[in-house]
Scaffold this motif. Structure first.
Motif, mmCIF file in Angstrom:
data_model
loop_
_atom_site.group_PDB
_atom_site.id
_atom_site.type_symbol
_atom_site.label_atom_id
_atom_site.label_comp_id
_atom_site.label_asym_id
_atom_site.label_seq_id
_atom_site.Cartn_x
_atom_site.Cartn_y
_atom_site.Cartn_z
ATOM 1 N N TYR A 1 -11.806 -4.802 7.015
ATOM 2 C CA TYR A 1 -12.158 -3.381 6.928
ATOM 3 C C TYR A 1 -11.303 -2.531 7.856
ATOM 4 N N ARG A 2 -11.000 -3.059 9.045
ATOM 5 C CA ARG A 2 -10.264 -2.265 10.040
ATOM 6 C C ARG A 2 -8.813 -2.022 9.651
ATOM 7 N N GLU A 3 -8.262 -2.862 8.785
ATOM 8 C CA GLU A 3 -6.868 -2.678 8.358
ATOM 9 C C GLU A 3 -6.750 -2.394 6.868
ATOM 10 N N ARG A 4 -7.881 -2.192 6.217
ATOM 11 C CA ARG A 4 -7.893 -2.036 4.770
ATOM 12 C C ARG A 4 -7.357 -0.681 4.324
ATOM 13 N N GLY A 5 -7.493 0.332 5.166
ATOM 14 C CA GLY A 5 -7.003 1.656 4.792
ATOM 15 C C GLY A 5 -5.511 1.646 4.498
ATOM 16 N N LYS A 6 -4.750 0.958 5.360
ATOM 17 C CA LYS A 6 -3.303 0.856 5.160
ATOM 18 C C LYS A 6 -2.991 0.137 3.849
ATOM 19 N N ALA A 7 -3.724 -0.964 3.573
ATOM 20 C CA ALA A 7 -3.510 -1.717 2.336
ATOM 21 C C ALA A 7 -3.858 -0.879 1.111
ATOM 22 N N MET A 8 -4.950 -0.112 1.209
ATOM 23 C CA MET A 8 -5.334 0.766 0.104
ATOM 24 C C MET A 8 -4.263 1.835 -0.115
ATOM 25 N N GLY A 9 -3.629 2.253 0.978
ATOM 26 C CA GLY A 9 -2.557 3.237 0.857
ATOM 27 C C GLY A 9 -1.386 2.699 0.062
ATOM 28 N N VAL B 1 -1.535 0.248 -2.257
ATOM 29 C CA VAL B 1 -1.966 0.134 -3.650
ATOM 30 C C VAL B 1 -2.024 1.511 -4.303
ATOM 31 N N SER B 2 -2.498 2.499 -3.555
ATOM 32 C CA SER B 2 -2.566 3.862 -4.092
ATOM 33 C C SER B 2 -1.185 4.451 -4.321
ATOM 34 N N ALA B 3 -0.194 3.972 -3.562
ATOM 35 C CA ALA B 3 1.167 4.454 -3.752
ATOM 36 C C ALA B 3 1.682 4.094 -5.143
ATOM 37 N N ALA B 4 1.038 3.096 -5.782
ATOM 38 C CA ALA B 4 1.404 2.746 -7.157
ATOM 39 C C ALA B 4 1.180 3.927 -8.080
ATOM 40 N N PHE B 5 0.152 4.717 -7.770
ATOM 41 C CA PHE B 5 -0.094 5.938 -8.538
ATOM 42 C C PHE B 5 1.089 6.892 -8.397
ATOM 43 N N ALA B 6 1.587 6.990 -7.176
ATOM 44 C CA ALA B 6 2.716 7.878 -6.932
ATOM 45 C C ALA B 6 3.961 7.403 -7.669
ATOM 46 N N LEU B 7 4.241 6.106 -7.574
ATOM 47 C CA LEU B 7 5.416 5.565 -8.257
ATOM 48 C C LEU B 7 5.280 5.688 -9.765
ATOM 49 N N ALA B 8 4.053 5.550 -10.254
ATOM 50 C CA ALA B 8 3.818 5.740 -11.690
ATOM 51 C C ALA B 8 4.162 7.166 -12.087
ATOM 52 N N SER B 9 3.857 8.108 -11.197
ATOM 53 C CA SER B 9 4.147 9.516 -11.469
ATOM 54 C C SER B 9 5.633 9.823 -11.352
ATOM 55 N N VAL B 10 6.274 9.231 -10.327
ATOM 56 C CA VAL B 10 7.684 9.528 -10.064
ATOM 57 C C VAL B 10 8.610 8.820 -11.045
ATOM 58 N N ILE B 11 8.294 7.557 -11.339
ATOM 59 C CA ILE B 11 9.196 6.739 -12.156
ATOM 60 C C ILE B 11 8.643 6.511 -13.561
ATOM 61 N N GLY B 12 7.411 5.977 -13.618
ATOM 62 C CA GLY B 12 6.849 5.554 -14.900
ATOM 63 C C GLY B 12 6.679 6.664 -15.916
ATOM 64 N N VAL B 13 5.970 7.724 -15.518
ATOM 65 C CA VAL B 13 5.679 8.801 -16.466
ATOM 66 C C VAL B 13 6.942 9.561 -16.879
ATOM 67 N N PRO B 14 7.824 9.958 -15.941
ATOM 68 C CA PRO B 14 9.061 10.633 -16.378
ATOM 69 C C PRO B 14 9.905 9.791 -17.324
ATOM 70 N N ILE B 15 10.046 8.481 -17.013
ATOM 71 C CA ILE B 15 10.823 7.615 -17.908
ATOM 72 C C ILE B 15 10.129 7.499 -19.260
ATOM 73 N N GLY B 16 8.798 7.371 -19.225
ATOM 74 C CA GLY B 16 8.040 7.293 -20.468
ATOM 75 C C GLY B 16 8.200 8.541 -21.319
ATOM 76 N N PHE C 1 4.999 9.335 -0.106
ATOM 77 C CA PHE C 1 5.056 9.485 1.345
ATOM 78 C C PHE C 1 3.681 9.748 1.950
ATOM 79 N N SER C 2 2.830 10.487 1.239
ATOM 80 C CA SER C 2 1.537 10.855 1.815
ATOM 81 C C SER C 2 0.522 9.716 1.793
ATOM 82 N N ALA C 3 0.556 8.857 0.756
ATOM 83 C CA ALA C 3 -0.460 7.803 0.628
ATOM 84 C C ALA C 3 -0.469 6.839 1.816
ATOM 85 N N PRO C 4 0.692 6.292 2.237
ATOM 86 C CA PRO C 4 0.660 5.415 3.425
ATOM 87 C C PRO C 4 0.196 6.134 4.685
#
Length: 409
Positions: free
Chosen positions: A137-145, A147-162, A270-273
């Motif tokens: 729990y004490r280090e989970r926030g960083k890990a969630m950040g 995983v959440s960055a995948a949303f960002a990469l999906a927006s930056v790379i995945g959706v534009p390419i799609g 950049f913001s998620a981590p």
């Protein structure tokens, strides 16, 4: 029983970060598959000659089937090795996504999206369960950040390419791309991922009714499920029509609409981590409160946005992406800590089920509220925004009630 977090730490500590990035990659393909449907709204409405209501059915078909499959998976998911569950789920997801690309009619598209949702709905629950098993729990926030960055990469790379593939070929092309990526990640998982059975108890497995009773009799788990539900309800009232609204009402073209995801996702990379580290440092409740209240200002602004210069709209949508993603990181940190590791898979499947059904309901509600006027513009998005804020605000009352369950230390 040995804490699975400690067991995995001792045995797989050096590989832990590699596994985290593989989980983020799987989450990336899952998110692209889901996100790409929204900006393809105008393509699909024109291709099949359908309106906002029919389009919302396409979106909700995925989430309804995902919600149902997640519900039934809750009774079984903790009986299996996490690796086996990931491979099975992602194989079905890959096949379903390719079938979406092959659909040549509205009904076939709805059917294929329903099939994809059966497997896709389990991906998020499994990913969060594994991350929670790997990180305390004490280090989970960083890990969630991460995983959440995948949303960002999906927006930056995945959706534009799609969207580029859709504009150059057809709306079918993005789904072939995602299906191919998902297949690659499935193969890599089979070779790289270790067996994860630390969560499996030697005690007799509870029957389905007992599993339900165990959840609803625990006030902490109920609060966590309700919190997740209200956040997703509020979010998915807005999301399905964000891109179509920006195209018809604000002035984005098929080419420039990709900038919404490019800039928004780029900012979240950049913001998620940073939000993850801030969550670990000052606590998830404080971070959640800040981002939740800040997001309300952006919701009101965007849902009332008239035709403005593209750069102004991009500034607003970029901040909106950061606020929405920022509130999810501390929220998931609190929610995953509300249950012990032994039953986390079942709980996360229930969570996924409720959230997917909430997303489906929200999509249908927003589709019923939104109308296209004689001027060709969307109307009533402002009312959708107000409803979104009212629903999301209830999570503000639930968050302080959540406690950290045993085994998350």
């Amino acid at each position: 029983m040995t804490n699975p977090i400690l067991k995995i730490r001792n045995r797989e500590f050096e590989k832990r970060d590699l596994l985290l990035y593989l989980l983020a990659a799987m989450n990336f393909s899952h998110i692209v598959d889901f996100m790409i449907m929204m900006p393809l709204g105008d393509y699909l409405m024109n291709s099949f000659n359908i309106g906002p209501g029919e389009f919302s059915v396409i979106v909700s078909a995925y989430t309804f089937s995902a919600g149902i499959s997640s519900f039934f998976a809750a009774f079984l998911i903790d009986r299996f090795d996490r690796k086996t569950a990931l491979i099975f789920t992602f194989t079905g997801f890959s096949v379903g996504t390719v079938l979406v690309g092959l659909a040549n009619s509205y009904l076939l598209l709805v059917a294929a999206r329903s099939l994809t949702g059966i497997f896709g709905g389990l991906v998020a629950a499994l990913v969060l369960s594994v991350v929670s098993d790997l990180y305390s729990y004490r280090e989970r926030g960083k890990a969630m950040g991460v995983v959440s960055a995948a949303f960002a990469l999906a927006s930056v790379i995945g959706v534009p390419i799609g969207l580029y593939l859709a504009s150059q070929f057809s709306w079918h092309a993005p789904f072939f791309m995602v299906g191919g990526l998902a297949s690659v990640f499935t193969i890599v998982t089979a070779f790289v991922f270790p067996k994860m059975k630390g969560h499996i108890s030697s005690l007799p497995k509870p029957k389905p009714l007992q599993v339900i009773k165990n959840v609803i009799s625990d006030r902490n788990q109920v609060y966590a499920l309700l919190m997740g539900m209200t956040i997703i309800l509020g979010q998915f009232l807005l999301v399905p029509f964000l891109t179509p609204y920006m195209m018809r009402n604000v002035g984005f073209s098929e080419e420039t609409v990709t900038l919404i995801y490019l800039f928004g996702g780029g900012a979240v990379v950049f913001s998620a981590p940073l939000v993850g580290r801030l969550t670990d440092r000052i606590g998830p409740l404080k971070v959640f409160t800040i981002f939740l209240l800040s997001s309300f200002v952006l919701v009101l602004t965007i849902t009332n946005l008239p035709k403005v210069p593209i750069y102004i709209a991009l500034i607003l949508t970029t901040i909106f992406f950061m606020m929405v993603n920022g509130r999810m990181i501390p929220a998931n940190t609190m929610i995953t800590a509300a249950v012990s590791p032994e039953t986390r898979g079942s709980f996360m499947s229930f969570k996924s089920s409720i959230q997917q059904l909430s997303a489906a309901l929200a999509s249908l509600v927003s589709g019923a509220i939104m109308v296209i006027g004689d001027d060709g513009l969307f109307h009533n998005y402002n009312w959708v925004g107000i409803l979104s804020i009212c629903v999301s605000a209830t999570s503000f009352l639930l968050a302080p009630r959540l406690k950290v369950a045993k085994g998350n230390e």
